[in-house]
Design a protein around this motif. Structure first.
Motif, PDB file in Angstrom:
ATOM      1  N   VAL A  69       7.866  -7.816  -8.485  1.00 54.95           N
ATOM      2  CA  VAL A  69       7.870  -8.563  -9.732  1.00 54.95           C
ATOM      3  C   VAL A  69       8.969  -7.997 -10.620  1.00 54.95           C
ATOM      4  N   SER A  70       9.113  -8.596 -11.794  1.00 49.42           N
ATOM      5  CA  SER A  70      10.084  -8.113 -12.780  1.00 49.42           C
ATOM      6  C   SER A  70       9.353  -7.648 -14.018  1.00 49.42           C
ATOM      7  N   ASP A  71       9.841  -6.587 -14.641  1.00 52.23           N
ATOM      8  CA  ASP A  71       9.215  -6.097 -15.867  1.00 52.23           C
ATOM      9  C   ASP A  71       9.739  -6.906 -17.054  1.00 52.23           C
ATOM     10  N   ALA A  72       9.410  -6.451 -18.263  1.00 55.18           N
ATOM     11  CA  ALA A  72       9.780  -7.201 -19.462  1.00 55.18           C
ATOM     12  C   ALA A  72      11.293  -7.283 -19.649  1.00 55.18           C
ATOM     13  N   ARG A  73      12.026  -6.344 -19.058  1.00 56.03           N
ATOM     14  CA  ARG A  73      13.483  -6.338 -19.183  1.00 56.03           C
ATOM     15  C   ARG A  73      14.171  -6.952 -17.967  1.00 56.03           C
ATOM     16  N   GLY A  74      13.365  -7.547 -17.093  1.00 55.58           N
ATOM     17  CA  GLY A  74      13.941  -8.230 -15.942  1.00 55.58           C
ATOM     18  C   GLY A  74      14.308  -7.326 -14.788  1.00 55.58           C
ATOM     19  N   ARG A  75      13.929  -6.069 -14.817  1.00 54.74           N
ATOM     20  CA  ARG A  75      14.253  -5.159 -13.729  1.00 54.74           C
ATOM     21  C   ARG A  75      13.249  -5.334 -12.597  1.00 54.74           C
ATOM     22  N   PRO A  76      13.696  -5.373 -11.345  1.00 48.40           N
ATOM     23  CA  PRO A  76      12.776  -5.567 -10.219  1.00 48.40           C
ATOM     24  C   PRO A  76      11.866  -4.352 -10.036  1.00 48.40           C
ATOM     25  N   GLN A  77      10.566  -4.638  -9.795  1.00 53.77           N
ATOM     26  CA  GLN A  77       9.562  -3.591  -9.618  1.00 53.77           C
ATOM     27  C   GLN A  77       8.822  -3.832  -8.304  1.00 53.77           C
ATOM     28  N   ILE A  78       8.634  -2.769  -7.531  1.00 48.08           N
ATOM     29  CA  ILE A  78       7.788  -2.818  -6.340  1.00 48.08           C
ATOM     30  C   ILE A  78       6.386  -2.404  -6.782  1.00 48.08           C
ATOM     31  N   VAL A  79       5.414  -3.295  -6.640  1.00 45.10           N
ATOM     32  CA  VAL A  79       4.067  -3.067  -7.190  1.00 45.10           C
ATOM     33  C   VAL A  79       3.049  -3.072  -6.050  1.00 45.10           C
ATOM     34  N   GLY A  80       2.309  -1.944  -5.946  1.00 47.31           N
ATOM     35  CA  GLY A  80       1.155  -1.885  -5.063  1.00 47.31           C
ATOM     36  C   GLY A  80      -0.116  -2.046  -5.894  1.00 47.31           C
ATOM     37  N   TYR A  81      -1.077  -2.852  -5.430  1.00 48.55           N
ATOM     38  CA  TYR A  81      -2.287  -3.126  -6.216  1.00 48.55           C
ATOM     39  C   TYR A  81      -3.515  -2.970  -5.316  1.00 48.55           C
ATOM     40  N   ALA A  82      -4.626  -2.584  -5.964  1.00 47.80           N
ATOM     41  CA  ALA A  82      -5.886  -2.394  -5.224  1.00 47.80           C
ATOM     42  C   ALA A  82      -7.049  -2.518  -6.194  1.00 47.80           C
ATOM     43  N   PRO A  83      -8.131  -3.248  -5.829  1.00 44.11           N
ATOM     44  CA  PRO A  83      -9.353  -3.303  -6.644  1.00 44.11           C
ATOM     45  C   PRO A  83     -10.238  -2.099  -6.349  1.00 44.11           C
ATOM     46  N   LEU A  84     -11.219  -1.875  -7.223  1.00 42.79           N
ATOM     47  CA  LEU A  84     -12.168  -0.798  -6.968  1.00 42.79           C
ATOM     48  C   LEU A  84     -13.076  -1.193  -5.806  1.00 42.79           C
ATOM     49  N   GLU A  85     -13.218  -0.292  -4.853  1.00 47.16           N
ATOM     50  CA  GLU A  85     -14.026  -0.610  -3.690  1.00 47.16           C
ATOM     51  C   GLU A  85     -15.488  -0.834  -4.051  1.00 47.16           C
ATOM     52  N   GLU A  86     -15.967  -0.057  -4.987  1.00 41.70           N
ATOM     53  CA  GLU A  86     -17.374  -0.169  -5.353  1.00 41.70           C
ATOM     54  C   GLU A  86     -17.626  -1.308  -6.324  1.00 41.70           C
ATOM     55  N   ALA A  87     -16.643  -1.748  -6.975  1.00 45.71           N
ATOM     56  CA  ALA A  87     -16.805  -2.842  -7.940  1.00 45.71           C
ATOM     57  C   ALA A  87     -15.589  -3.751  -7.839  1.00 45.71           C
ATOM     58  N   PRO A  88     -15.501  -4.552  -6.798  1.00 45.42           N
ATOM     59  CA  PRO A  88     -14.289  -5.345  -6.551  1.00 45.42           C
ATOM     60  C   PRO A  88     -13.910  -6.265  -7.687  1.00 45.42           C
ATOM     61  N   SER A  89     -14.876  -6.714  -8.470  1.00 47.73           N
ATOM     62  CA  SER A  89     -14.557  -7.619  -9.565  1.00 47.73           C
ATOM     63  C   SER A  89     -14.573  -6.910 -10.908  1.00 47.73           C
ATOM     64  N   GLY A  90     -14.467  -5.578 -10.869  1.00 47.68           N
ATOM     65  CA  GLY A  90     -14.511  -4.824 -12.118  1.00 47.68           C
ATOM     66  C   GLY A  90     -13.148  -4.471 -12.652  1.00 47.68           C
ATOM     67  N   LEU A  91     -12.430  -3.580 -11.982  1.00 45.88           N
ATOM     68  CA  LEU A  91     -11.123  -3.113 -12.430  1.00 45.88           C
ATOM     69  C   LEU A  91     -10.091  -3.283 -11.308  1.00 45.88           C
ATOM     70  N   LEU A  92      -8.865  -3.553 -11.708  1.00 45.76           N
ATOM     71  CA  LEU A  92      -7.744  -3.630 -10.771  1.00 45.76           C
ATOM     72  C   LEU A  92      -6.735  -2.555 -11.134  1.00 45.76           C
ATOM     73  N   THR A  93      -6.223  -1.881 -10.115  1.00 45.58           N
ATOM     74  CA  THR A  93      -5.203  -0.848 -10.347  1.00 45.58           C
ATOM     75  C   THR A  93      -3.904  -1.289  -9.703  1.00 45.58           C
ATOM     76  N   ALA A  94      -2.811  -0.966 -10.361  1.00 45.64           N
ATOM     77  CA  ALA A  94      -1.475  -1.277  -9.823  1.00 45.64           C
ATOM     78  C   ALA A  94      -0.550  -0.114 -10.134  1.00 45.64           C
ATOM     79  N   VAL A  95       0.278   0.229  -9.170  1.00 46.09           N
ATOM     80  CA  VAL A  95       1.305   1.259  -9.355  1.00 46.09           C
ATOM     81  C   VAL A  95       2.647   0.606  -9.050  1.00 46.09           C
ATOM     82  N   SER A  96       3.528   0.637 -10.032  1.00 46.47           N
ATOM     83  CA  SER A  96       4.848   0.016  -9.875  1.00 46.47           C
ATOM     84  C   SER A  96       5.928   1.084  -9.774  1.00 46.47           C
ATOM     85  N   ILE A  97       6.918   0.795  -8.955  1.00 45.27           N
ATOM     86  CA  ILE A  97       8.071   1.673  -8.760  1.00 45.27           C
ATOM     87  C   ILE A  97       9.321   0.853  -9.039  1.00 45.27           C
TER      88      ILE A  97
END
Length: 553
Positions: free
Chosen positions: A232-260
């Motif tokens: 994806v692109s951030d607010a300044r248009g720079r390309p970001q590689i984003v890995g995402y994962a939901p909580l295993e115990e609460a799949p519909s609770g929180l989502l985590t993402a780490v962007s590089i």
């Protein structure tokens, strides 16, 4: 194209494969590094999800333990005191409470206004309906006004009877502070979203605008899929590689993402690529320079020495010798072969020159014999006209013999310098036929022509000079004869013969004349590709023979 440039082209063609391999390896390295960055982002997202899942699971265990305290929820004062002691010991939580099945607070670490109903809140409605732990959304507390996430689960005293919901209010800032203490890489951005896609927190805290832009793009995909990676692109248009994962115990609770940041992740390989390109350019330039130097020393100089000798021999310097190079090399073998060939050519030329000189000598003897026979025949003929014709024939033979004598004396079997011939012919004619009574003045520019053309021009010259001596002046009259050979403006050659005598008869017509001499002049000019113009001067006559520019070819 010179040999050095040809070698440069060959060398550049030879360098194409390694340069192509270098470019391919650079692209492959970039691909591998990007793939590693994707794997790294996904692994980091799963790690953050695992950390949050552990916090949620710890919250579950804590709420189970809190719910089993004897004072919960019947003794409100002791329950409040107990909950406050637990929350005070655990900074990750803001508050704690027990809510009855009707949405009314029974026990709470903060004062709850009477009549506050939370049945519309997800952290209450979820456990009531599902009977399991539920992570709420990011909300601003109606009492504390603080931004929090509520975690709720059904509450019972171990008898299986649902007595309501026990709630722990999570402090997102403290959770973010604990996570930021982990050894994250500087190019990682951690983003945590609730089930509505709202930004719970980001690490580092700076750049929330970029985090919100990433969350807005990632959430629609991540909330409906398992863990994954996207760009994806951030607010300044720079390309970001984003890995995402939901909580295993609460799949519909929180989502985590780490962007590089993709540009930062690939910066090293790009720097390496530019360095490789720079080194390749330097290597190519050094190779070209080295090739030029080596080709100049090892190839160009020996070849130029060979070519120089070839040019010398072409100019007639038969004593020029080819350089003695190393016979083990190709150039040395070439030079030796050329030297042997030139020796053989010298021998053939010497033999040819000897045969030609012998032929010329025989021709001169034959011409002398012929002129003697003609002169002898002339003396025995009484008819004056016949004697005159035989004398003219003898003179023509003598003229041709003079040319062959010049060729023989010059020791030249190919081309001759005609201006010297012209002067010699005029000198011989003046001495033989006119003595010193008629002065012949010659002004001639150098002209190299073949021997056959020299003979034709000599015959033509002899005829014109003879005509001038016999017909231009009376028997007791003297006068000059002017001969010139010049190149005109159009590069054609002009051979002029003029006198200051009595001139041609008024009715003279060169095309109708019966004079053999004039016919010889006109025929010889046509044979050489030229023309004859007869000009009547104020005193005398001029014959202008125009010769083509390529007469010397």
């Amino acid at each position: 194209m010179s040999l050095r440039y040809r070698l440069v082209i060959v060398m550049l063609v030879a360098l194409v494969p390694p340069l192509a391999i270098t470019a391919y390896n650079t692209l492959r390295w970039q691909h591998f590094l990007e793939r590693d960055s994707r794997d790294e982002a996904l692994a980091a997202a799963r790690l953050v999800a695992a950390e949050l899942a552990q916090i949620v699971e710890s919250s579950r265990q804590l709420m189970i333990a809190m719910g089993r305290h004897p004072s919960v929820p019947d003794n409100q004062a002791e329950c409040v005191a107990y909950f406050r002691s637990v929350v005070a010991a655990l900074p990750a939580y803001r508050e704690a409470a027990v809510i009855d099945p009707n949405g009314k607070f029974i026990c709470s670490t903060i004062d709850i206004p009477p009549g506050l109903d939370v049945r519309d809140r997800l952290y209450f409605d979820g456990p009531i309906k599902t009977g399991d732990l539920t992570v709420g959304t990011l909300v601003q507390g109606r009492v504390t006004k603080a931004t929090s996430i509520h975690i709720g689960m059904p509450f019972s005293k171990g008898d299986g009877v649902n007595r309501g919901v026990i709630v722990l209010i999570l402090n997102p800032e403290h959770v973010a502070q604990d996570l930021s203490a982990r050894p994250w890489r500087t190019n990682h951005r951690v983003t945590v979203m609730d089930r509505d896609g709202s930004l719970v927190f980001t690490i580092p805290k700076q750049g929330e605008e970029d985090a919100r832009a990433i969350a807005k793009t990632v959430f629609p995909v991540a909330r409906l899929a398992a863990a994954g990676v996207m760009q994806v692109s951030d607010a300044r248009g720079r390309p970001q590689i984003v890995g995402y994962a939901p909580l295993e115990e609460a799949p519909s609770g929180l989502l985590t993402a780490v962007s590089i940041d993709r540009d930062l992740a690939l910066a090293e390989v790009r720097r390496t690529a530019w360095r490789s390109i720079l080194f390749a350019i330097v290597a190519v330039l050094l190779a070209v320079a080295g090739m030029f130097w080596a080709a100049n020393i090892l190839i160009r100089r020996p070849l130029r020495a060979i070519v120089r000798v070839v040019n010398q021999r072409e100019r007639g310097e038969t004593d020029a010798r080819f350089p003695a190079l190393d016979p083990r090399t190709d150039l040395g073998q070439l030079s030796a072969a050329l030297s042997r060939m030139s020796d053989a050519i010298n021998a053939l030329l010497e033999q040819k020159s000897f045969l030609l000189r012998e032929l010329q000598h025989r021709v001169m003897n034959s011409l002398n014999l012929l002129s003697s026979v003609l002169d002898l025949q002339r003396r025995h003929i009484a008819d004056p006209d016949a004697r005159d014709q035989l004398a003219r024939a003898r003179d023509r033979v003598i003229s041709i013999g003079s040319v062959y004598r010049q060729l023989y004396q010059a020791d030249h079997s190919g081309r001759v310098e005609f201006s010297d011939f012209l002067r010699k012919i005029c000198e011989d004619s003046q001495n033989a036929y006119g003595g010193y009574r008629h002065r012949i003045e010659v002004d001639a520019e150098p002209l190299q022509i073949s021997g056959s053309k020299a003979v034709a021009l000599a015959v033509l010259t002899h005829e014109l000079i003879t005509n001038a001596m016999k017909h231009a002046y009376s028997a007791d009259e003297t006068g000059p004869i002017y001969v010139s050979l010049k190149q005109g403006d159009n590069r054609s050659w002009e051979l002029r013969f003029s006198d200051r005598g009595k001139g041609l008869p008024e009715n003279f017509d060169s095309s109708k004349t019966k004079s053999l001499g004039v016919k010889v002049i006109l025929g010889t000019a046509r044979q050489l590709g030229g023309s004859v113009d007869i000009v009547r001067l104020e005193q005398g006559t001029e014959f202008l023979i125009r010769l083509p520019p390529n007469i010397g070819d």
